[in-house]
Motif scaffolding. Structure first.
Motif, PDB file in Angstrom:
ATOM      1  N   PHE A 158      -4.637   7.115 -16.638  1.00 27.45           N
ATOM      2  CA  PHE A 158      -4.086   8.435 -16.940  1.00 27.45           C
ATOM      3  C   PHE A 158      -2.792   8.330 -17.751  1.00 27.45           C
ATOM      4  CE2 PHE A 158      -6.506   8.892 -12.965  1.00 27.45           C
ATOM      5  CZ  PHE A 158      -7.454   9.809 -13.391  1.00 27.45           C
ATOM      6  N   LEU A 159      -2.674   7.255 -18.518  1.00 30.08           N
ATOM      7  CA  LEU A 159      -1.511   7.049 -19.370  1.00 30.08           C
ATOM      8  C   LEU A 159      -1.761   7.530 -20.800  1.00 30.08           C
ATOM      9  CD1 LEU A 159      -0.424   3.489 -18.141  1.00 30.08           C
ATOM     10  CD2 LEU A 159       0.740   5.669 -17.697  1.00 30.08           C
ATOM     11  N   ASN A 160      -3.026   7.832 -21.120  1.00 32.07           N
ATOM     12  CA  ASN A 160      -3.387   8.311 -22.454  1.00 32.07           C
ATOM     13  C   ASN A 160      -2.902   7.382 -23.554  1.00 32.07           C
ATOM     14  OD1 ASN A 160      -4.542  10.756 -21.387  1.00 32.07           O
ATOM     15  ND2 ASN A 160      -2.473  11.543 -21.127  1.00 32.07           N
ATOM     16  N   SER A 161      -2.983   6.083 -23.288  1.00 35.02           N
ATOM     17  CA  SER A 161      -2.479   5.103 -24.252  1.00 35.02           C
ATOM     18  C   SER A 161      -3.514   4.060 -24.652  1.00 35.02           C
ATOM     19  CB  SER A 161      -1.258   4.380 -23.664  1.00 35.02           C
ATOM     20  OG  SER A 161      -0.217   5.278 -23.363  1.00 35.02           O
ATOM     21  N   TYR A 162      -4.631   4.007 -23.930  1.00 35.15           N
ATOM     22  CA  TYR A 162      -5.568   2.910 -24.144  1.00 35.15           C
ATOM     23  C   TYR A 162      -7.012   3.412 -24.149  1.00 35.15           C
ATOM     24  CZ  TYR A 162      -1.315   1.052 -22.071  1.00 35.15           C
ATOM     25  OH  TYR A 162      -0.006   0.811 -21.778  1.00 35.15           O
ATOM     26  N   ILE A 163      -7.876   2.577 -24.695  1.00 29.41           N
ATOM     27  CA  ILE A 163      -9.307   2.814 -24.554  1.00 29.41           C
ATOM     28  C   ILE A 163      -9.674   2.514 -23.106  1.00 29.41           C
ATOM     29  CG2 ILE A 163     -11.605   2.091 -25.310  1.00 29.41           C
ATOM     30  CD1 ILE A 163     -10.182   1.071 -27.914  1.00 29.41           C
ATOM     31  N   GLU A 164     -10.383   3.435 -22.447  1.00 30.78           N
ATOM     32  CA  GLU A 164     -10.764   3.232 -21.061  1.00 30.78           C
ATOM     33  C   GLU A 164     -12.258   3.484 -20.901  1.00 30.78           C
ATOM     34  OE1 GLU A 164      -8.160   5.423 -18.454  1.00 30.78           O
ATOM     35  OE2 GLU A 164      -6.402   4.308 -19.127  1.00 30.78           O
ATOM     36  N   VAL A 165     -12.954   2.499 -20.360  1.00 36.04           N
ATOM     37  CA  VAL A 165     -14.393   2.605 -20.124  1.00 36.04           C
ATOM     38  C   VAL A 165     -14.601   2.525 -18.621  1.00 36.04           C
ATOM     39  CG1 VAL A 165     -16.681   1.740 -20.711  1.00 36.04           C
ATOM     40  CG2 VAL A 165     -14.787   1.422 -22.318  1.00 36.04           C
ATOM     41  N   VAL A 166     -14.987   3.643 -18.018  1.00 41.19           N
ATOM     42  CA  VAL A 166     -15.019   3.730 -16.561  1.00 41.19           C
ATOM     43  C   VAL A 166     -16.358   4.276 -16.081  1.00 41.19           C
ATOM     44  CG1 VAL A 166     -12.522   4.080 -16.483  1.00 41.19           C
ATOM     45  CG2 VAL A 166     -14.048   6.067 -16.500  1.00 41.19           C
ATOM     46  N   ASN A 167     -16.608   4.070 -14.794  1.00 38.52           N
ATOM     47  CA  ASN A 167     -17.794   4.640 -14.174  1.00 38.52           C
ATOM     48  C   ASN A 167     -17.532   6.096 -13.801  1.00 38.52           C
ATOM     49  OD1 ASN A 167     -19.606   2.192 -13.823  1.00 38.52           O
ATOM     50  ND2 ASN A 167     -17.740   1.477 -12.842  1.00 38.52           N
ATOM     51  N   ASP A 168     -18.577   6.908 -13.849  1.00 39.45           N
ATOM     52  CA  ASP A 168     -18.474   8.291 -13.399  1.00 39.45           C
ATOM     53  C   ASP A 168     -18.633   8.288 -11.883  1.00 39.45           C
ATOM     54  OD1 ASP A 168     -18.598  10.980 -12.880  1.00 39.45           O
ATOM     55  OD2 ASP A 168     -19.905  11.457 -14.568  1.00 39.45           O
ATOM     56  N   ASP A 169     -17.546   7.970 -11.195  1.00 37.36           N
ATOM     57  CA  ASP A 169     -17.610   7.769  -9.752  1.00 37.36           C
ATOM     58  C   ASP A 169     -17.768   9.065  -8.974  1.00 37.36           C
ATOM     59  OD1 ASP A 169     -17.312   4.834  -9.358  1.00 37.36           O
ATOM     60  OD2 ASP A 169     -15.479   5.151 -10.476  1.00 37.36           O
ATOM     61  N   PHE A 170     -17.310  10.169  -9.520  1.00 36.39           N
ATOM     62  CA  PHE A 170     -17.546  11.460  -8.875  1.00 36.39           C
ATOM     63  C   PHE A 170     -19.056  11.714  -8.798  1.00 36.39           C
ATOM     64  CE2 PHE A 170     -18.490  15.976  -9.174  1.00 36.39           C
ATOM     65  CZ  PHE A 170     -17.741  16.503  -8.125  1.00 36.39           C
ATOM     66  N   TYR A 171     -19.714  11.524  -9.911  1.00 36.80           N
ATOM     67  CA  TYR A 171     -21.170  11.729  -9.958  1.00 36.80           C
ATOM     68  C   TYR A 171     -21.884  10.758  -9.018  1.00 36.80           C
ATOM     69  CZ  TYR A 171     -25.923  11.739 -11.842  1.00 36.80           C
ATOM     70  OH  TYR A 171     -27.301  11.805 -11.978  1.00 36.80           O
ATOM     71  N   GLY A 172     -21.465   9.496  -9.028  1.00 39.79           N
ATOM     72  CA  GLY A 172     -22.097   8.505  -8.167  1.00 39.79           C
ATOM     73  C   GLY A 172     -21.976   8.851  -6.700  1.00 39.79           C
ATOM     74  N   ALA A 173     -20.800   9.349  -6.311  1.00 42.26           N
ATOM     75  CA  ALA A 173     -20.589   9.721  -4.913  1.00 42.26           C
ATOM     76  C   ALA A 173     -21.442  10.921  -4.518  1.00 42.26           C
ATOM     77  CB  ALA A 173     -19.117  10.020  -4.671  1.00 42.26           C
ATOM     78  N   THR A 174     -21.604  11.862  -5.443  1.00 41.67           N
ATOM     79  CA  THR A 174     -22.466  13.010  -5.112  1.00 41.67           C
ATOM     80  C   THR A 174     -23.903  12.565  -4.922  1.00 41.67           C
ATOM     81  OG1 THR A 174     -22.881  13.594  -7.451  1.00 41.67           O
ATOM     82  CG2 THR A 174     -20.966  14.608  -6.374  1.00 41.67           C
ATOM     83  N   LEU A 175     -24.352  11.572  -5.691  1.00 41.03           N
ATOM     84  CA  LEU A 175     -25.698  11.037  -5.503  1.00 41.03           C
ATOM     85  C   LEU A 175     -25.863  10.459  -4.099  1.00 41.03           C
ATOM     86  CD1 LEU A 175     -26.397   9.078  -8.844  1.00 41.03           C
ATOM     87  CD2 LEU A 175     -27.296  11.317  -8.182  1.00 41.03           C
ATOM     88  N   ALA A 176     -24.882   9.665  -3.677  1.00 40.83           N
ATOM     89  CA  ALA A 176     -24.952   9.011  -2.372  1.00 40.83           C
ATOM     90  C   ALA A 176     -24.931  10.034  -1.240  1.00 40.83           C
ATOM     91  CB  ALA A 176     -23.789   8.031  -2.219  1.00 40.83           C
ATOM     92  N   CYS A 177     -24.010  10.983  -1.318  1.00 43.81           N
ATOM     93  CA  CYS A 177     -23.855  11.944  -0.219  1.00 43.81           C
ATOM     94  C   CYS A 177     -25.002  12.948  -0.165  1.00 43.81           C
ATOM     95  CB  CYS A 177     -22.520  12.664  -0.354  1.00 43.81           C
ATOM     96  SG  CYS A 177     -21.116  11.572  -0.102  1.00 43.81           S
TER      97      CYS A 177
END
Length: 331
Positions: A158-177
């Motif tokens: 959340f520094l808005n300074s770099y390229i960031e490639v991340v998992n959509d963990d919100f979506y993943g958690a909704t799948l699990a729950c």
């Protein structure tokens, strides 16, 4: 041959290794003249002549990339390292890997070492302690000063300074729950990851979204973990001793394995007395009994995007989210 190293020069000049590297490689545009002179004076005093003109000796590319992870004992990071290494090898590059063991001082030191080795880019999984409010400013300064192209993996800064490639963990958690809700479970506890880490925060947000939508939210069912098995075992014991929980969403597979272990100690059967879903889809999850249903990140896609951004000359600052999938097994 002199044994004087760039680290010795940095100590003599009372500056960081990355500052010395920037000066020696002709990338000192943002470094004060007085600091540049201190570095040059240190090089002369120590007779460190080999790299005084390193900017002309160094080729435009080193054919090296760096990767720093929090903990190589976690197979998730090992799998990412293997995937990035394979992709880079196909492009004629090698990967230098370091594990900071969740130690912020080591994390900063490794970033500076990567700068000293003149890698062409640095892939970084920021540690939880590095993303704390106390340490994040120094992490940013170290990354900004190192002079390397930075690609952040898995955890948003959340520094808005770099390229960031991340998992959509919100979506993943909704799948699990939602999977657990569809199974008919109503008392769903969770063991989270560490605070200050976006992957854990997003998984918690996904968990809350599902349990609240289905009218089964109970704040007492949230147990704070740290992605490590020791704390997960403590939290698993507290959950299983309640006798009012029918399912657990563990925010990573290591925490899920801890639930299995504690359940055995308490003579409870996973799959009968308690149902467990994990996150990471580690290979071992298909080998335990019962096999663990787990959210699997698309590691290949994440790594391919990250390496592509390494070679992208546009240097566009962006956050790219990769969607995971739920791997259902026979629990």
């Amino acid at each position: 041959m002199s044994n004087i190293t760039i680290k010795d020069v940095a100590k003599k000049a009372n500056v960081s290794i990355s500052t010395v590297s920037l000066v020696l490689n002709g990338k000192a545009e943002n470094i004060p003249d007085v600091t540049i002179e201190k570095v040059k004076d240190a090089c002369r005093t120590l007779n460190y002549k080999r790299n005084m003109n390193a900017s002309s000796l160094k080729s435009k590319v080193s054919k090296l990339a760096g990767l720093i992870v929090p903990d190589l004992e976690n197979s998730y990071y090992s799998r990412v390292a293997s995937c990035i290494s394979t992709i880079l090898y196909e492009r004629g590059y090698s990967l230098v890997i370091s594990s900071c063991d969740n130690n912020f001082e080591k994390e900063v030191d490794y970033i500076n070492q990567m700068a000293a080795r003149q890698v062409d880019a640095l892939f970084l999984f920021p540690s939880a302690i590095g993303l704390s409010d106390k340490n994040k400013p120094l992490l940013k300064k170290t990354l900004d000063d190192c002079g390397l192209k930075i690609i952040i993996l898995d955890r948003q800064t959340f520094l808005n300074s770099y390229i960031e490639v991340v998992n959509d963990d919100f979506y993943g958690a909704t799948l699990a729950c939602q999977f657990l809700v569809n199974k008919g479970f109503k008392r769903i506890a969770c063991i989270t990851g560490p605070k200050n880490v976006s992957s854990s925060d997003d998984r918690l947000a996904g968990y809350l979204e599902v349990v609240k939508q289905n009218g089964i939210f109970d704040e007492s069912l949230i147990y704070v973990g740290d992605y490590h098995s020791e704390l997960a075992r403590i939290q698993a014991r507290l959950i299983l001793q309640r006798n009012d929980v029918d399912a657990i969403f563990a925010f990573n597979d290591l925490s899920a394995y801890a639930v299995y272990e504690v359940a055995g100690e308490l003579n409870k059967k996973v799959g009968e007395d308690i149902f467990v879903v994990g996150y990471d889809n580690n290979p071992f999850s298909a080998l335990i009994t019962p096999k663990l249903t787990s959210v699997g990140q698309n590691i290949n896609e994440m790594c391919q995007i990250a390496v592509d951004r390494m070679f992208d000359k546009r240097n566009v600052i962006e956050t790219i989210k990769v969607r995971p999938t739920l791997v259902e097994r026979d629990e």
